[in-house]
Design a protein around this motif. Structure first.
Motif, mmCIF file in Angstrom:
data_model
loop_
_atom_site.group_PDB
_atom_site.id
_atom_site.type_symbol
_atom_site.label_atom_id
_atom_site.label_comp_id
_atom_site.label_asym_id
_atom_site.label_seq_id
_atom_site.Cartn_x
_atom_site.Cartn_y
_atom_site.Cartn_z
ATOM 1 N N ASP A 1 0.812 -1.218 0.000
ATOM 2 C CA ASP A 1 0.000 0.000 0.000
ATOM 3 C C ASP A 1 0.844 1.266 0.000
ATOM 4 O OD1 ASP A 1 -2.303 -1.509 0.033
ATOM 5 O OD2 ASP A 1 -2.537 -1.424 2.213
ATOM 6 N N ILE A 2 2.151 1.126 0.145
ATOM 7 C CA ILE A 2 3.048 2.290 0.163
ATOM 8 C C ILE A 2 3.525 2.572 -1.257
ATOM 9 C CG2 ILE A 2 5.231 3.221 1.020
ATOM 10 C CD1 ILE A 2 4.921 1.387 3.457
ATOM 11 N N ILE A 3 3.344 3.819 -1.697
ATOM 12 C CA ILE A 3 3.799 4.208 -3.033
ATOM 13 C C ILE A 3 5.266 4.616 -2.988
ATOM 14 C CG2 ILE A 3 3.457 5.780 -4.975
ATOM 15 C CD1 ILE A 3 0.568 6.071 -4.141
ATOM 16 N N TYR A 4 5.600 5.526 -2.074
ATOM 17 C CA TYR A 4 6.999 5.938 -1.936
ATOM 18 C C TYR A 4 7.213 6.578 -0.578
ATOM 19 C CZ TYR A 4 5.593 10.799 -3.019
ATOM 20 O OH TYR A 4 5.006 12.043 -2.997
ATOM 21 N N CYS A 5 8.488 6.726 -0.217
ATOM 22 C CA CYS A 5 8.890 7.375 1.033
ATOM 23 C C CYS A 5 9.839 8.518 0.689
ATOM 24 C CB CYS A 5 9.586 6.388 1.974
ATOM 25 S SG CYS A 5 8.646 4.885 2.311
ATOM 26 N N LYS A 6 9.715 9.608 1.426
ATOM 27 C CA LYS A 6 10.522 10.800 1.152
ATOM 28 C C LYS A 6 11.246 11.236 2.414
ATOM 29 C CE LYS A 6 10.074 15.629 -0.348
ATOM 30 N NZ LYS A 6 9.114 16.692 -0.765
ATOM 31 N N ALA A 7 12.534 11.515 2.304
ATOM 32 C CA ALA A 7 13.324 11.975 3.444
ATOM 33 C C ALA A 7 12.921 13.382 3.834
ATOM 34 C CB ALA A 7 14.814 11.931 3.105
ATOM 35 N N ASN A 8 12.893 13.611 5.166
ATOM 36 C CA ASN A 8 12.590 14.942 5.701
ATOM 37 C C ASN A 8 13.449 15.133 6.949
ATOM 38 O OD1 ASN A 8 11.524 17.293 6.746
ATOM 39 N ND2 ASN A 8 9.393 16.736 6.391
ATOM 40 N N GLY A 9 14.744 15.388 6.749
ATOM 41 C CA GLY A 9 15.671 15.516 7.872
ATOM 42 C C GLY A 9 15.808 14.199 8.607
#
Length: 248
Positions: A159-167
């Motif tokens: 169900d996860i499309i993508y992950c994005k770094a945020n610090g």
């Protein structure tokens, strides 16, 4: 280190409190200060500090209105004011202390010790939750346990499309067009997801099943099935194409 934010419409009050903290509380870092409560709302939601020193009497929006507009409330609240008549409301808002201006150094030291004690208790609670999660259903293949504020959710990796770094955090985007933020670096997520995910960029981890197109120009970048464009670093291009398979 304990992260703090100061909100006060009087710049001198901010300077004085910051000086007290820097000189008497060396394990607290003031990560930001605000004279405008509207600006403070966005910063508190984004920075997620351990504690907030908050004035009440401010133009445009008072301190209690600021609290009611926050999404993130998992911090120790310390009211700093020149007035005594807000005390009852302050403790209804679960303030851990009520400091009258001008703030006394000894009172501040006592308050900071309360912050330390709360942080230590919370750290112990997080360790217990992590131990429980290690034996939870998330250990089933294809599932993840994500620790959020006040809860743990269990999600299917598909169900996860993508992950994005945020610090020091990561934003996780799901196919239901929702997003969650977890206090894990992208590298940590990369180590626990399955083989369907590929690190296409320092800031992006993508579920390859959602890749629609690989665009060579302007980047290059990926077009995902939900319409999102994800940059591909040049160092990852060859290995990504090999992973996806050569075109016919």
């Amino acid at each position: 280190m304990i992260k703090a934010i100061i909100v006060d419409d009087e710049i001198n009050a901010i300077k004085n409190l910051k000086w007290e903290i820097e000189n008497f509380c060396n394990d607290i870092t003031v990560c930001d200060t605000f004279t405008n409560p509207v600006d403070a709302i966005s910063a508190i939601n984004y920075l997620q500090p351990d504690c907030v020193f908050l004035d009440i009497e401010m133009p445009e929006m008072d301190g209690f209105q600021l609290l009611n507009n926050l999404n993130f409330r998992n911090f120790d609240l310390i009211i700093t004011t020149a007035y005594e008549n807000h005390a009852i409301q302050a403790f209804k808002e679960h303030a851990i202390d009520y400091l009258l201006k001008p703030i006394d150094s000894e009172d501040l030291i006592v308050t900071v010790q309360r912050i330390r004690d709360n942080k230590n208790r919370n750290a112990l609670g997080d360790e217990i939750k992590s131990l429980i999660a290690s034996y939870a259903p998330s250990k089933q293949p294809g599932r993840l346990a994500l620790s959020l504020i006040g809860k743990t959710i269990y999600v299917a990796m598909e169900d996860i499309i993508y992950c994005k770094a945020n610090g020091n955090y990561s934003e996780i985007y799901f196919k239901e067009a929702k997003k969650e933020m977890v206090s894990k670096k992208l590298k940590e997520l990369e180590s626990v997801v399955n083989q369907s995910f590929f690190r296409v960029h320092n800031s992006y981890l993508v579920n390859v099943h959602y890749i629609k197109e690989f665009v060579k120009t302007d980047g290059p970048y990926l077009l995902l099935k939900d319409g999102t464009n994800i940059p591909v670093s040049r160092s990852k291009k060859a290995s990504l194409l090999a992973f996806l398979g050569n075109p016919i």
